[in-house]
Design a protein around this motif. Sequence first.
Motif, mmCIF file in Angstrom:
data_model
loop_
_atom_site.group_PDB
_atom_site.id
_atom_site.type_symbol
_atom_site.label_atom_id
_atom_site.label_comp_id
_atom_site.label_asym_id
_atom_site.label_seq_id
_atom_site.Cartn_x
_atom_site.Cartn_y
_atom_site.Cartn_z
ATOM 1 N N GLY A 30 0.817 -1.209 0.000
ATOM 2 C CA GLY A 30 0.000 0.000 0.000
ATOM 3 C C GLY A 30 0.849 1.257 0.000
ATOM 4 O O GLY A 30 0.505 2.252 -0.644
ATOM 5 N N THR A 31 1.967 1.220 0.700
ATOM 6 C CA THR A 31 2.845 2.387 0.749
ATOM 7 C C THR A 31 3.417 2.689 -0.628
ATOM 8 O O THR A 31 3.437 3.839 -1.075
ATOM 9 N N GLN A 32 3.875 1.649 -1.336
ATOM 10 C CA GLN A 32 4.445 1.879 -2.672
ATOM 11 C C GLN A 32 3.389 2.411 -3.632
ATOM 12 O O GLN A 32 3.678 3.252 -4.489
ATOM 13 N N GLN A 33 2.159 1.963 -3.467
ATOM 14 C CA GLN A 33 1.080 2.483 -4.313
ATOM 15 C C GLN A 33 0.847 3.974 -4.070
ATOM 16 O O GLN A 33 0.398 4.696 -4.961
ATOM 17 N N ALA A 34 1.132 4.430 -2.867
ATOM 18 C CA ALA A 34 0.921 5.835 -2.531
ATOM 19 C C ALA A 34 2.091 6.725 -2.943
ATOM 20 O O ALA A 34 1.988 7.959 -2.879
ATOM 21 N N MET A 35 3.200 6.130 -3.367
ATOM 22 C CA MET A 35 4.389 6.891 -3.737
ATOM 23 C C MET A 35 4.225 7.529 -5.117
ATOM 24 O O MET A 35 3.264 7.262 -5.841
ATOM 25 N N ASN A 36 5.188 8.372 -5.457
ATOM 26 C CA ASN A 36 5.198 9.026 -6.769
ATOM 27 C C ASN A 36 6.451 8.572 -7.529
ATOM 28 O O ASN A 36 7.433 9.294 -7.637
ATOM 29 N N GLY B 225 -3.543 -8.228 3.907
ATOM 30 C CA GLY B 225 -2.680 -7.299 4.620
ATOM 31 C C GLY B 225 -2.625 -5.982 3.871
ATOM 32 O O GLY B 225 -3.488 -5.670 3.054
ATOM 33 N N ASP B 226 -1.589 -5.226 4.109
ATOM 34 C CA ASP B 226 -1.442 -3.894 3.524
ATOM 35 C C ASP B 226 -0.755 -3.981 2.164
ATOM 36 O O ASP B 226 0.354 -3.493 1.962
ATOM 37 N N ALA B 227 -1.415 -4.646 1.214
ATOM 38 C CA ALA B 227 -0.862 -4.798 -0.132
ATOM 39 C C ALA B 227 -1.980 -5.108 -1.109
ATOM 40 O O ALA B 227 -3.044 -5.635 -0.733
ATOM 41 N N GLU B 228 -1.741 -4.759 -2.378
ATOM 42 C CA GLU B 228 -2.670 -5.085 -3.457
ATOM 43 C C GLU B 228 -2.131 -6.304 -4.203
ATOM 44 O O GLU B 228 -0.945 -6.358 -4.549
ATOM 45 N N ASN C 227 1.482 4.505 -11.913
ATOM 46 C CA ASN C 227 0.848 3.565 -10.990
ATOM 47 C C ASN C 227 1.712 2.318 -10.907
ATOM 48 O O ASN C 227 1.896 1.614 -11.907
ATOM 49 N N GLU C 228 2.253 2.029 -9.748
ATOM 50 C CA GLU C 228 3.180 0.899 -9.607
ATOM 51 C C GLU C 228 2.519 -0.434 -9.916
ATOM 52 O O GLU C 228 3.099 -1.296 -10.582
ATOM 53 N N LEU C 229 1.290 -0.621 -9.446
ATOM 54 C CA LEU C 229 0.599 -1.884 -9.675
ATOM 55 C C LEU C 229 0.361 -2.103 -11.162
ATOM 56 O O LEU C 229 0.608 -3.197 -11.694
ATOM 57 N N ALA C 230 -0.109 -1.077 -11.862
ATOM 58 C CA ALA C 230 -0.350 -1.196 -13.299
ATOM 59 C C ALA C 230 0.943 -1.475 -14.050
ATOM 60 O O ALA C 230 0.978 -2.270 -14.995
ATOM 61 N N TYR C 231 2.016 -0.829 -13.618
ATOM 62 C CA TYR C 231 3.305 -1.029 -14.273
ATOM 63 C C TYR C 231 3.798 -2.464 -14.087
ATOM 64 O O TYR C 231 4.245 -3.113 -15.037
#
Length: 307
Positions: free
Chosen positions: A96-102, A279-282, A108-112
Amino acid sequence: MSAPTNTFLTTAAIGNREDLTDTIYRISPTATPFISLASKGTATNTLHEWQTQDLAAAVTNNAQAEGDDATAKTVTPTVRLNNRTQISTKTVIVSGTQQAMNPAGRKNELAYQLSLASLELRRDMESSATQLDVLATAPRQSRGLVGWVVDNVDRNGGTLASYTGNTGRTKGTAVAFTEARLKNVLQKCFTAGGDPDSILLPPTAKQTFSTFTGNSTRFDKGEDAKLYASVDVYVSDFGELKAIPSRFQDANDVFVLQADKWAISYIRPFSTVELAKTGDAEKRELIVEWTVEARAPKANGAVYDVA
């Protein structure tokens, strides 16, 4: 020379922003030539089946007596072939933290990460579709080119796979890839009824193939300062074939294929499944269920055991 005394230099500065380009450069190859040349088919069962038909052998003395009574010809039945569907997956988990990063280079990290996984999945499929020689059931595995192309081959020892007995192949001793070996396979394919249009070659064999001269003499135009060392189309006694370099097939195999006699059949096309959060992840899983459909194995050939 040196900077004047008390000049404030970058080496002492705190807070200069980093210089990170907003582009990510990728070198890993993504071309999947066999999957690209094959048709796209549909499977409706994990055991995918189809039929092939051979005509009766040509009869030279088909001459009948006048007024003779008609008799039925001998019927040549169809042959029923099959392959198992194979489930191929890639799973991506991003916090979740990495998803909130720039992050730089992607929004978008997940899409990438999913885009990278989809490319990797096709590479896995290409490798399986060209190199697997037997089907399996636990887990299910699709028989690939090595297991289907056994009828019109030039090899140097070893044993061929069997798609009727579902046995794998053993390699022979690698020897030089020559034009004579290729022409031998082309002649066998034509005699069997095939009209191959593509030659799938690993990198070393592609370079060797480009040295084949056929019955022609090469000429280079001196004024354009270019040396042409590649052959991409081979005009044989039995038709024109496109030479396609392939990174993911075995380095000792050269396939001579009739493209319309192959299909990748999907029981489940490429799809993305959202997995339950624990948990705190996608979490995402890419899934595809597919098999190689050899619509007429005897139309194709191979030069095996190439050095």
